[in-house]
Design a protein around this motif. Structure first.
Motif, short mmCIF file in Angstrom:
data_model
loop_
_atom_site.label_atom_id
_atom_site.label_comp_id
_atom_site.label_asym_id
_atom_site.label_seq_id
_atom_site.Cartn_x
_atom_site.Cartn_y
_atom_site.Cartn_z
N UNK A 95 0.83 -1.21 0.00
CA UNK A 95 0.00 0.00 0.00
C UNK A 95 0.86 1.26 0.00
N UNK A 96 1.96 1.23 0.75
CA UNK A 96 2.86 2.39 0.77
C UNK A 96 3.44 2.65 -0.61
N UNK A 97 3.83 1.59 -1.31
CA UNK A 97 4.38 1.76 -2.66
C UNK A 97 3.31 2.30 -3.61
N UNK A 98 2.06 1.82 -3.46
CA UNK A 98 0.96 2.35 -4.28
C UNK A 98 0.73 3.82 -3.98
N UNK A 99 0.71 4.17 -2.70
CA UNK A 99 0.47 5.56 -2.32
C UNK A 99 1.54 6.48 -2.88
N UNK A 100 2.79 6.06 -2.82
CA UNK A 100 3.88 6.87 -3.36
C UNK A 100 3.70 7.09 -4.86
N UNK A 101 3.29 6.05 -5.58
CA UNK A 101 3.08 6.18 -7.02
C UNK A 101 1.90 7.10 -7.32
N UNK A 102 0.83 6.99 -6.55
CA UNK A 102 -0.35 7.84 -6.77
C UNK A 102 -0.05 9.30 -6.45
#
Length: 338
Positions: A78-85
């Motif tokens: 989720x952290x990696x997704x949030x950073x990308x978003x």
């Protein structure tokens, strides 16, 4: 509260330029960008997300559906997704289903297409029919970390070769000289970890061993599940010198069980997992595992979903495959005792 027009007027630019700066889109000169940011700070401007959603016809958020936020892999993903978003000015909503299809269905009905422009699905135990119905309502869906790259699911997905991960883990134990290896599979026989176990069997068979005869238990994908399964495996097969697990949490449980049984790891029992979560690096001994490209998978999933939002037909059914899993040797594996 200040408006977008007031920020634009103070910075001497158009409202569209202010929007581009705040959402990190389009070409804006550095001097102009700084003027806009100074105006935003001076006026205390905050974007009105519901208004933006109405104006653009879609929500500025993406939903990520997971089966259990208590599993430490999911917060890392989720952290990696949030950073990308964040790089594209979007926000993340996390939906925890607790493995319950009805809860997942309710999230899809209430969030997809309204609060979120699209949905990322990570092992959330959802029926494909529900996901396709969500697509038909105009909210694209991307499956994350699909485990069989050569067997596409018929939905857009980001795939990781988990069969190769299982094979790499088994090969490592075999190359160390282990022959009496037990397996703990963190799902049902046909569950999400099946490909990992198939990779293990393939490596055993390639080494001239009958993989199907290796002791195996199917257990919950948790530390407690790995602990209980390891104690049971060793009670049935006390001659085991190594334990292969299909995920890191059961592997950590296996090491705890070994400690309670007075079996030092790796001197008396080698343990290996798959995924490489943060806890694998922090355990003592540190866990040997097969790392999967979590950040890469998250970024590919976000990019694919954003493409689907913009051009649904172009990306329909696409399968994006990550780079290959990699063996990470740490302190939990060694050659068996003579």
């Amino acid at each position: 509260m200040a408006t977008l027009n007031e920020v634009a007027q103070r910075a001497g630019v158009t409202p569209a330029t202010v929007s581009n700066v705040l959402r990190n889109r389009g070409r804006v000169g550095e001097a102009t960008r700084q003027r806009v940011l100074e105006a935003v700070a001076a006026l205390g401007y905050r974007p009105h997300l519901p208004a933006r959603a109405l104006a653009e016809g879609r929500a500025p958020t993406i939903a990520l559906m997971v089966s259990s936020i208590a599993n430490p892999f999911y917060p890392e993903f989720a952290l990696a997704v949030e950073n990308a978003l964040r790089r594209s000015g979007q926000f993340l909503i996390i939906c925890n289903t607790d493995g319950d299809p009805q809860t997942g269905r309710a999230y899809l009905d209430q969030i997809a297409g309204t609060l979120s422009a699209g949905v990322l699905v990570m092992n959330a135990n959802l029926d494909f029919a529900d996901l396709r119905a969500t697509e038909r309502r105009g909210a694209p869906v991307v499956l994350c970390m699909w485990e069989r790259p050569h067997d596409p699911p018929g939905l857009p997905c980001v795939a990781v070769d988990f069969g190769l991960a299982g094979m790499l883990a088994a090969r490592h134990l075999l190359e160390l000289g282990h022959r009496r290896i037990g397996a703990i599979v963190g799902s049902k026989i046909s569950g999400i970890h099946a490909a990992r176990y198939e990779g293990f069997l393939a490596a055993m068979n390639a080494a001239g061993l009958d993989g199907a005869r290796a002791p195996v238990l199917y257990a919950p994908d948790t530390t407690q599940g790995g602990y209980a399964a390891t104690r049971e495996l060793l009670a049935r097969h006390p001659d085991l010198t190594a334990v292969f697990t299909t995920n890191d949490l059961p592997a950590l449980g296996a090491m705890q069980a070994a400690a309670d049984l007075g079996l030092p790891v790796p001197a008396a029992l080698s343990v290996i997992g798959i995924t490489d979560i943060q806890l694998a690096r922090e355990s003592r001994p540190a866990l040997t595992t097969v790392a999967v490209p979590t950040v890469e998978a998250a970024e590919l999933a976000v990019a694919l979903l954003q493409e689907l939002v913009e051009q649904p037909a172009k990306a329909a059914g696409r399968v994006c495959v990550t780079s290959a899993p990699e063996l990470v040797v740490r302190g939990s594996t060694a050659r068996p005792r003579a």
